[in-house]
Design an enzyme around this catalytic site. Structure first.
Site, PDB file in Angstrom:
ATOM      1  N   LYS A   1      -4.346   8.725  -2.838  1.00 43.49           N
ATOM      2  CA  LYS A   1      -4.132   7.391  -2.171  1.00 43.49           C
ATOM      3  C   LYS A   1      -3.417   7.119  -0.666  1.00 43.49           C
ATOM      4  O   LYS A   1      -2.484   7.944  -0.334  1.00 43.49           O
ATOM      5  CB  LYS A   1      -3.027   6.821  -3.159  1.00 43.49           C
ATOM      6  CG  LYS A   1      -2.604   5.412  -2.974  1.00 43.49           C
ATOM      7  CD  LYS A   1      -1.732   4.936  -3.949  1.00 43.49           C
ATOM      8  CE  LYS A   1      -1.214   3.622  -3.509  1.00 43.49           C
ATOM      9  NZ  LYS A   1       0.303   3.464  -4.423  1.00 43.49           N
TER      10      LYS A   1
ATOM     11  N   LYS B   1       0.326  10.596  -1.804  1.00 42.28           N
ATOM     12  CA  LYS B   1       0.407   9.440  -1.492  1.00 42.28           C
ATOM     13  C   LYS B   1       0.993   9.247  -0.301  1.00 42.28           C
ATOM     14  O   LYS B   1       2.200   9.617   0.044  1.00 42.28           O
ATOM     15  CB  LYS B   1       1.176   8.834  -2.508  1.00 42.28           C
ATOM     16  CG  LYS B   1       1.761   7.323  -2.299  1.00 42.28           C
ATOM     17  CD  LYS B   1       2.071   6.615  -3.412  1.00 42.28           C
ATOM     18  CE  LYS B   1       2.728   4.905  -3.020  1.00 42.28           C
ATOM     19  NZ  LYS B   1       2.942   4.397  -4.347  1.00 42.28           N
TER      20      LYS B   1
HETATM   21  C1  PBG Z   1       4.193   1.423  -6.310  1.00 45.60           C
HETATM   22  C2  PBG Z   1       2.900   1.563  -5.936  1.00 45.60           C
HETATM   23  C3  PBG Z   1       2.447   1.029  -4.550  1.00 45.60           C
HETATM   24  C4  PBG Z   1       1.089   1.102  -4.780  1.00 45.60           C
HETATM   25  C5  PBG Z   1       0.786   1.633  -5.891  1.00 45.60           C
HETATM   26  N1  PBG Z   1       1.913   1.597  -6.627  1.00 45.60           N
HETATM   27  C6  PBG Z   1       3.161   0.420  -3.690  1.00 45.60           C
HETATM   28  C7  PBG Z   1       3.826   1.125  -2.703  1.00 45.60           C
HETATM   29  O1  PBG Z   1       4.067   2.439  -2.762  1.00 45.60           O
HETATM   30  O2  PBG Z   1       4.471   0.400  -1.770  1.00 45.60           O
HETATM   31  C8  PBG Z   1       0.083   0.464  -3.834  1.00 45.60           C
HETATM   32  C9  PBG Z   1      -1.217   0.024  -4.291  1.00 45.60           C
HETATM   33  C10 PBG Z   1      -2.098  -0.941  -3.482  1.00 45.60           C
HETATM   34  O3  PBG Z   1      -1.693  -1.090  -2.137  1.00 45.60           O
HETATM   35  O4  PBG Z   1      -3.037  -1.500  -3.860  1.00 45.60           O
HETATM   36  N2  PBG Z   1       5.104   2.405  -5.857  1.00 45.60           N
END
Ligand code: PBG
Length: 329
Positions: A254, A201
């Site tokens: 992601k 991520k």
């Molecule tokens: C929570 C989380 C996030 C997303 C998924 N889980 C936000 C972040 O890390 O700031 C992002 C998903 C999206 O942008 O559709 N930590």
């Protein structure tokens, strides 16, 4: 052999011919639909930066689940907007928290026979400061503390599993969270609940619209001390190896579209099932182009998903899940 003996266009001459030689497909069952649960009743509040995506109260989410099940979507991924937030993010592991309530309601509906219910595990929607872990003041500012966060994530995952989550998906990027969550689940009679870890991520600008949807923007600073630097592919491979080593059953990559090379590299490296998250910014940017009439909506949606499957993802979390399922159906 080369031209004129070889003519690549022979196999492109008709749709049945193209279908015969098609290498990659997208099925409704490959798609996971994110749901943002909020308190109240009859609430269906559109997110301004994500047209077509809503904050839903539990009763509305049940309807959405029934619709997704009818369309053959593979599952739902839940996020929560709690009534109130605190320093620790206690709404995340509250057995009566908003996602726990939603899971129980949908588990009790007919839709749950056809859908996997996946619970995102993170504190950022529940903490007053909006960070994904416990915040500690230091001499010259603050830091997101790793180890004290692990207990809270374990508790959160177990609470979500007991409320009916078929899969828990930690997205916080703390070190050691998969092992902590596995141990918490195993101690609380949830040994059969798989972990889908957001192993790779990145700290991404493409989460912008989500932070409106989940009301989870950090109140100060950014997430760069826990999410990965966008430039690093080798580091992503280490994250994946560590998470699998700690017991992740599946991994989630992601964002998706700006990181297709990372998905491909993961596919070639590991055998566990791989999901990819077409995140909020990817959705919003396509939606903006559709609204302007600059892209053909149906074709662009399906092509964006096909590209992610071709890169190596087995399944895709996408805000287009129900719409794409309809197109495919
Ligand atoms: C929570 C989380 C996030 C997303 C998924 N889980 C936000 C972040 O890390 O700031 C992002 C998903 C999206 O942008 O559709 N930590």
């Amino acid at each position: 052999m080369s031209f004129p003996e070889v003519r690549m266009r022979r196999l492109r001459r008709s749709e049945p011919m193209r279908a015969l030689v098609r290498e990659t497909s997208v099925e409704p069952g490959d798609l996971i639909y994110p749901i943002f649960l909020c308190t109240g009743e009859g609430v269906r509040r559109e997110i301004s930066s994500m047209p077509g995506v809503f904050n839903l109260s539990v009763d509305e989410a049940v309807k959405e689940a029934e619709n997704a099940a009818k369309l053959g979507v593979g599952g739902l991924l839940f996020f929560g907007l709690p009534e109130s937030k605190d320093e620790q993010g206690s709404g995340a592991w509250d057995d009566n928290g908003i996602v726990q309530q939603g899971l129980r309601a949908i588990k009790a509906s007919a839709a749950s026979k056809k859908l996997l219910l996946i619970a995102d595990v993170c504190l950022c929607e529940y903490t007053s400061h909006g960070h994904c872990g416990v915040l500690v003041e230091t001499g010259d500012g603050w830091t997101v503390e790793n180890d004290p966060t692990l207990d809270l994530l374990g508790q959160t995952a177990a609470s979500l599993a007991r409320a009916g989550a078929d899969i828990v998906a930690p997205s916080d990027m703390m070190d050691g969270r998969v092992a902590a969550i596995r141990s918490a689940l195993d101690h609380l009679d949830c040994a059969d609940t798989p972990i889908l870890s957001y192993a790779s991520k990145f700290a991404s600008a493409f989460y912008g619209p989500f932070r409106e949807a989940a009301d989870s923007a950090p109140q100060f600073g950014d997430r760069k001390s826990y999410q990965m630097d966008a430039a690093n592919l080798r580091e992503a491979m280490r994250e994946i190896d560590l998470d699998i080593g700690e017991g992740a059953d599946m991994i989630l990559m992601k964002p998706a579209m700006p990181y297709l090379d990372v998905i491909r590299a993961a596919r070639e490296r590991v055998e566990v099932p791989i999901g990819a998250y077409q995140v909020s910014g990817e959705y919003s940017m396509l939606m903006a182009a559709f609204e302007k009439g600059w892209l053909d909506r149906d074709r662009a949606i399906l092509e964006s998903l096909l590209g992610i499957r071709r890169a190596g993802a087995d399944f895709i979390v996408t805000y287009f899940a129900t719409e794409a399922a309809k197109l495919l159906g």
